[in-house]
Design a protein around this motif. Sequence first.
Motif, mmCIF file in Angstrom:
data_model
loop_
_atom_site.group_PDB
_atom_site.id
_atom_site.type_symbol
_atom_site.label_atom_id
_atom_site.label_comp_id
_atom_site.label_asym_id
_atom_site.label_seq_id
_atom_site.Cartn_x
_atom_site.Cartn_y
_atom_site.Cartn_z
ATOM 1 N N VAL A 58 85.113 35.921 -79.066
ATOM 2 C CA VAL A 58 85.965 35.315 -80.086
ATOM 3 C C VAL A 58 85.161 34.258 -80.837
ATOM 4 N N ALA A 59 85.247 34.253 -82.155
ATOM 5 C CA ALA A 59 84.557 33.270 -82.983
ATOM 6 C C ALA A 59 85.568 32.330 -83.614
ATOM 7 N N ALA A 97 97.425 17.268 -83.336
ATOM 8 C CA ALA A 97 97.323 18.705 -83.075
ATOM 9 C C ALA A 97 96.094 19.238 -83.793
ATOM 10 N N VAL A 98 95.577 20.371 -83.289
ATOM 11 C CA VAL A 98 94.424 21.023 -83.900
ATOM 12 C C VAL A 98 94.714 22.521 -83.955
ATOM 13 N N GLU A 99 94.430 23.128 -85.107
ATOM 14 C CA GLU A 99 94.593 24.566 -85.255
ATOM 15 C C GLU A 99 93.230 25.213 -85.500
ATOM 16 N N PHE A 100 93.013 26.370 -84.862
ATOM 17 C CA PHE A 100 91.759 27.104 -84.977
ATOM 18 C C PHE A 100 92.055 28.519 -85.486
ATOM 19 N N ASP A 101 91.356 28.948 -86.522
ATOM 20 C CA ASP A 101 91.419 30.333 -86.972
ATOM 21 C C ASP A 101 90.351 31.118 -86.221
ATOM 22 N N LEU A 102 90.728 32.271 -85.676
ATOM 23 C CA LEU A 102 89.852 33.046 -84.811
ATOM 24 C C LEU A 102 89.523 34.400 -85.427
ATOM 25 N N LEU A 103 88.430 34.997 -84.943
ATOM 26 C CA LEU A 103 88.067 36.350 -85.327
ATOM 27 C C LEU A 103 87.317 36.978 -84.158
ATOM 28 N N THR A 104 87.768 38.148 -83.707
ATOM 29 C CA THR A 104 87.138 38.808 -82.570
ATOM 30 C C THR A 104 85.995 39.702 -83.037
#
Length: 205
Positions: free
Chosen positions: A115-116, A134-141
């Motif tokens: 996962v990146a 809070a922290v949000e992360f966008d992911l890409l597999t």
Amino acid sequence: MSRRSIGATGPRPRASYVGRVVVVSGLGLVLAACGPKVENTPALDAETPSRDRVADAWATRMLDDRGREEVRGAMRLAAGDRTSADVGPGPVQNPAGRWKDLPNAVAAAAGPLGVAIVATRFDPPDADIEEAVAVEFDLLTLANEPGRLRVERRDAPEIYVATAEIGLFRQREETASRFIESIGRQLRLWGRKPELAPLAGEPPS
């Protein structure tokens, strides 16, 4: 009839020159022995600093007893009368983890799962990790599937609550669950790294 000295082997001027050389050399040794003695000190061994090598000269300078005492005196003046109670405790660990280490823990947990992290957003938007709630992360597999991770801050000992969705139709529930578990392990590992405790009046990280 001419007379010659018996036993003469060569002209006498050469012998006279050798004698002068011996006398001059002996005189030089006598003068050197009678001259002033110069003690071998570290200053004699040090190179003469040029304008561009002043820092090198200080880095290799050898202090004598007087110089060392001057350094100790300067250090005592800088420290003053403060005790450990005045300057605070030394570096400590936080086995439960620290909120400030969250981005590092998320990055460490994502890699082994393929996962990146493609984007990170703090809430509120103008905050940094210390101030964020809070922290949000966008992911890409690796399979080019999108994902999203949201981590909300909580008071100790809970520290945070995380939710993750991975897959075009959010179908990678197992991967998302493993990701969240790995974040918790990584955060505890980062908490084992000693850091200075916050000063009085500062919020804990």
